[in-house]
Design a protein around this motif. Structure first.
Motif, PDB file in Angstrom:
ATOM      1  N   GLY A 205      23.042 -12.792  13.010  1.00  0.00           N
ATOM      2  CA  GLY A 205      24.166 -12.759  12.109  1.00  0.00           C
ATOM      3  C   GLY A 205      23.991 -13.566  10.839  1.00  0.00           C
ATOM      4  N   GLN A 206      22.866 -14.246  10.661  1.00  0.00           N
ATOM      5  CA  GLN A 206      22.662 -14.976   9.427  1.00  0.00           C
ATOM      6  C   GLN A 206      22.349 -14.013   8.288  1.00  0.00           C
ATOM      7  OE1 GLN A 206      20.196 -18.346   9.330  1.00  0.00           O
ATOM      8  NE2 GLN A 206      21.127 -19.355  11.084  1.00  0.00           N
ATOM      9  N   GLN A 207      22.407 -14.520   7.078  1.00  0.00           N
ATOM     10  CA  GLN A 207      22.088 -13.688   5.933  1.00  0.00           C
ATOM     11  C   GLN A 207      20.647 -13.197   6.032  1.00  0.00           C
ATOM     12  OE1 GLN A 207      24.107 -12.604   3.380  1.00  0.00           O
ATOM     13  NE2 GLN A 207      25.679 -13.399   4.743  1.00  0.00           N
ATOM     14  N   PRO A 208      20.405 -11.942   5.697  1.00  0.00           N
ATOM     15  CA  PRO A 208      19.059 -11.396   5.821  1.00  0.00           C
ATOM     16  C   PRO A 208      18.104 -12.040   4.847  1.00  0.00           C
ATOM     17  CG  PRO A 208      20.450  -9.883   4.619  1.00  0.00           C
ATOM     18  CD  PRO A 208      21.347 -10.976   5.130  1.00  0.00           C
ATOM     19  N   GLN A 209      16.838 -12.041   5.212  1.00  0.00           N
ATOM     20  CA  GLN A 209      15.815 -12.481   4.277  1.00  0.00           C
ATOM     21  C   GLN A 209      15.781 -11.509   3.107  1.00  0.00           C
ATOM     22  OE1 GLN A 209      12.201 -12.687   6.508  1.00  0.00           O
ATOM     23  NE2 GLN A 209      13.083 -13.994   8.079  1.00  0.00           N
ATOM     24  N   SER A 210      15.511 -12.027   1.928  1.00  0.00           N
ATOM     25  CA  SER A 210      15.555 -11.186   0.740  1.00  0.00           C
ATOM     26  C   SER A 210      14.215 -10.518   0.492  1.00  0.00           C
ATOM     27  CB  SER A 210      15.933 -12.032  -0.479  1.00  0.00           C
ATOM     28  OG  SER A 210      14.962 -13.049  -0.679  1.00  0.00           O
ATOM     29  N   GLY A 211      14.264  -9.443  -0.277  1.00  0.00           N
ATOM     30  CA  GLY A 211      13.044  -8.807  -0.756  1.00  0.00           C
ATOM     31  C   GLY A 211      12.224  -8.155   0.336  1.00  0.00           C
ATOM     32  N   GLY A 212      10.941  -8.338   0.226  1.00  0.00           N
ATOM     33  CA  GLY A 212      10.004  -7.711   1.138  1.00  0.00           C
ATOM     34  C   GLY A 212       8.838  -7.154   0.366  1.00  0.00           C
ATOM     35  N   ALA A 213       7.717  -7.043   1.036  1.00  0.00           N
ATOM     36  CA  ALA A 213       6.499  -6.564   0.388  1.00  0.00           C
ATOM     37  C   ALA A 213       6.437  -5.046   0.397  1.00  0.00           C
ATOM     38  CB  ALA A 213       5.276  -7.132   1.106  1.00  0.00           C
ATOM     39  N   ILE A 214       5.830  -4.483  -0.609  1.00  0.00           N
ATOM     40  CA  ILE A 214       5.597  -3.043  -0.655  1.00  0.00           C
ATOM     41  C   ILE A 214       4.659  -2.660   0.485  1.00  0.00           C
ATOM     42  CG2 ILE A 214       4.560  -1.177  -2.011  1.00  0.00           C
ATOM     43  CD1 ILE A 214       5.414  -2.710  -4.520  1.00  0.00           C
ATOM     44  N   ILE A 215       4.932  -1.529   1.130  1.00  0.00           N
ATOM     45  CA  ILE A 215       4.075  -1.057   2.219  1.00  0.00           C
ATOM     46  C   ILE A 215       2.745  -0.609   1.624  1.00  0.00           C
ATOM     47  CG2 ILE A 215       3.870   0.522   4.165  1.00  0.00           C
ATOM     48  CD1 ILE A 215       6.222  -1.377   4.400  1.00  0.00           C
ATOM     49  N   GLU A 216       1.657  -1.181   2.085  1.00  0.00           N
ATOM     50  CA  GLU A 216       0.340  -0.867   1.544  1.00  0.00           C
ATOM     51  C   GLU A 216      -0.372   0.185   2.383  1.00  0.00           C
ATOM     52  OE1 GLU A 216      -1.721  -4.557   1.364  1.00  0.00           O
ATOM     53  OE2 GLU A 216      -0.606  -5.291  -0.383  1.00  0.00           O
ATOM     54  N   ASP A 217      -1.268   0.919   1.714  1.00  0.00           N
ATOM     55  CA  ASP A 217      -2.161   1.878   2.379  1.00  0.00           C
ATOM     56  C   ASP A 217      -1.411   3.008   3.066  1.00  0.00           C
ATOM     57  OD1 ASP A 217      -4.358   0.278   1.603  1.00  0.00           O
ATOM     58  OD2 ASP A 217      -4.096  -0.989   3.377  1.00  0.00           O
ATOM     59  N   CYS A 218      -0.222   3.319   2.594  1.00  0.00           N
ATOM     60  CA  CYS A 218       0.517   4.497   3.063  1.00  0.00           C
ATOM     61  C   CYS A 218       0.711   5.399   1.842  1.00  0.00           C
ATOM     62  CB  CYS A 218       1.864   4.110   3.660  1.00  0.00           C
ATOM     63  SG  CYS A 218       1.779   3.220   5.217  1.00  0.00           S
ATOM     64  N   GLU A 219      -0.255   6.250   1.592  1.00  0.00           N
ATOM     65  CA  GLU A 219      -0.245   7.029   0.367  1.00  0.00           C
ATOM     66  C   GLU A 219      -0.126   8.537   0.582  1.00  0.00           C
ATOM     67  OE1 GLU A 219      -3.772   5.918  -1.689  1.00  0.00           O
ATOM     68  OE2 GLU A 219      -3.127   3.841  -2.019  1.00  0.00           O
ATOM     69  N   THR A 220      -0.571   9.020   1.739  1.00  0.00           N
ATOM     70  CA  THR A 220      -0.592  10.470   1.978  1.00  0.00           C
ATOM     71  C   THR A 220      -0.097  10.799   3.375  1.00  0.00           C
ATOM     72  OG1 THR A 220      -2.830  10.510   2.913  1.00  0.00           O
ATOM     73  CG2 THR A 220      -2.642  10.636   0.495  1.00  0.00           C
ATOM     74  N   GLY A 221       0.099  12.101   3.595  1.00  0.00           N
ATOM     75  CA  GLY A 221       0.467  12.562   4.921  1.00  0.00           C
ATOM     76  C   GLY A 221      -0.595  12.256   5.953  1.00  0.00           C
ATOM     77  N   ALA A 222      -1.851  12.210   5.534  1.00  0.00           N
ATOM     78  CA  ALA A 222      -2.926  11.857   6.467  1.00  0.00           C
ATOM     79  C   ALA A 222      -2.717  10.446   7.005  1.00  0.00           C
ATOM     80  CB  ALA A 222      -4.286  11.972   5.771  1.00  0.00           C
ATOM     81  N   ASP A 223      -2.278   9.530   6.150  1.00  0.00           N
ATOM     82  CA  ASP A 223      -1.978   8.169   6.604  1.00  0.00           C
ATOM     83  C   ASP A 223      -0.833   8.177   7.613  1.00  0.00           C
ATOM     84  OD1 ASP A 223      -3.915   7.055   4.881  1.00  0.00           O
ATOM     85  OD2 ASP A 223      -2.470   7.050   3.220  1.00  0.00           O
ATOM     86  N   ALA A 224       0.179   9.019   7.344  1.00  0.00           N
ATOM     87  CA  ALA A 224       1.325   9.103   8.245  1.00  0.00           C
ATOM     88  C   ALA A 224       0.941   9.675   9.594  1.00  0.00           C
ATOM     89  CB  ALA A 224       2.423   9.963   7.604  1.00  0.00           C
ATOM     90  N   ASN A 225      -0.046  10.554   9.636  1.00  0.00           N
ATOM     91  CA  ASN A 225      -0.505  11.103  10.911  1.00  0.00           C
ATOM     92  C   ASN A 225      -1.283  10.082  11.725  1.00  0.00           C
ATOM     93  OD1 ASN A 225       0.598  13.661  10.477  1.00  0.00           O
ATOM     94  ND2 ASN A 225      -1.226  14.396   9.404  1.00  0.00           N
ATOM     95  N   GLU A 226      -1.807   9.054  11.060  1.00  0.00           N
ATOM     96  CA  GLU A 226      -2.637   8.059  11.738  1.00  0.00           C
ATOM     97  C   GLU A 226      -1.867   6.803  12.126  1.00  0.00           C
ATOM     98  OE1 GLU A 226      -5.794   8.234  12.710  1.00  0.00           O
ATOM     99  OE2 GLU A 226      -5.863  10.339  12.052  1.00  0.00           O
ATOM    100  N   ARG A 227      -0.850   6.432  11.347  1.00  0.00           N
ATOM    101  CA  ARG A 227      -0.202   5.136  11.527  1.00  0.00           C
ATOM    102  C   ARG A 227       1.307   5.273  11.702  1.00  0.00           C
ATOM    103  NH1 ARG A 227      -2.057   1.681   6.462  1.00  0.00           N
ATOM    104  NH2 ARG A 227      -0.130   0.603   7.084  1.00  0.00           N
TER     105      ARG A 227
END
Length: 294
Positions: free
Chosen positions: A60-82
């Motif tokens: 219930g505490q305030q959420p952490q802000s921001g977050g890093a961009i997801i790396e190495d997820c560029e194509t559907g091939a990446d989505a099929n693997e990870r």
């Protein structure tokens, strides 16, 4: 469910958060704990109190802000693997579906959780499973949870089953946007309760998206997804059945008690998923039918 290998993930707004958060206790997770986690995965209920888990910040505490961009997820091939890339690209397709279905739709934030992070709705981790946090309009998912289920609980956590879970949580976002939560507030437990109707509608919304999943396209006009196979549909249906209230009660060794239900039976969850696949979003009004028709 298979992504088109050339599908472009360049427009993703998903973020990764929580790398430095610690989960008290560490180590492995036992069979009883996995059973609790399976329930949490699909119901969105934070059951970590049963496991003695915390991220050190407290629920219930305030959420952490921001977050890093997801790396190495560029194509559907990446989505099929990870798993994480699958969720990122799946979210793009689900957002596009709802933008076409719902005037004024605004995208929720998707947070890919790394170990644990805080939110206004409690701790997000692979121990709590995926959930939607209404005040933040944010979906939290730790993709390592799916691997945990596959390796230790023999649960159905295939590619389409994972996206069923994601689409279900996005269904709660749509309910939040359209006022369902306000119009049908929590009125307790029971087979005819608003809680059951809300969850079954989210299952139905997930089925509506699955039926249309090959229609969404990336910025280059390439379809995100190929049509699901019969086995992938079966996996998604099995996932829905695994979290029926009656099945959970049976697995826990208790009697089936519809008066305590909050999410619906296995049969109902499968059936409303199919109602959405066959009839689309317009068929998903679980609040206008009688209890015997749920």
């Amino acid at each position: 469910m298979t992504f088109n290998e050339n599908a472009n993930v360049g427009n993703s707004k998903a973020r990764r958060r929580g790398r430095n958060a610690a989960i008290a206790g560490g180590g492995g997770v036992g069979v009883i704990a996995i059973a609790v986690l399976l329930i949490s995965m699909f119901t969105g209920q934070d059951l970590t109190g049963l496991l003695g888990i915390t991220d050190g910040a407290g629920g219930g505490q305030q959420p952490q802000s921001g977050g890093a961009i997801i790396e190495d997820c560029e194509t559907g091939a990446d989505a099929n693997e990870r798993d994480d890339c699958r969720l990122v690209l799946g979210a793009e397709a689900i957002d596009q579906f709802w933008a076409e279905e719902l005037p004024g739709y605004r995208e929720p934030q998707l947070i890919i959780v790394d170990q644990a992070t805080s939110s206004q709705c409690g701790t997000a981790s692979n121990q709590t499973g995926p959930f939607y946090c209404p005040p933040e309009e944010t979906v939290y998912v730790d993709p390592t949870f799916f691997g945990l289920l596959r390796s230790q609980f023999d649960a159905s956590a295939g590619s389409l089953a994972q996206l069923y879970v994601l689409a279900h949580e996005y269904g709660h976002h749509v309910q939040n946007l359209t006022g369902v939560f306000e119009q049908h507030p929590n009125n307790g437990t029971g087979a005819d309760s608003n809680g059951v109707r809300t969850e079954l509608q989210a299952d139905c919304f997930a089925g509506a998206w699955v039926a249309a999943m090959t229609e969404q396209e990336d910025v280059d006009g390439d379809p995100y997804l190929l049509a699901p196979t019969p086995q992938q549909i079966a996996d998604a249906l099995n996932a829905a059945a695994a979290v029926g209230d009656d099945h959970i009660q049976e697995q826990s060794g208790g009697e089936i008690n519809p008066e305590s239900w909050t999410h619906g039976s296995s049969e109902q969850r499968q059936r409303w998923f199919d109602v959405g696949r066959e009839g689309g979003v317009d068929a998903c009004d679980t609040f206008s039918v009688s209890g015997s028709e749920l």
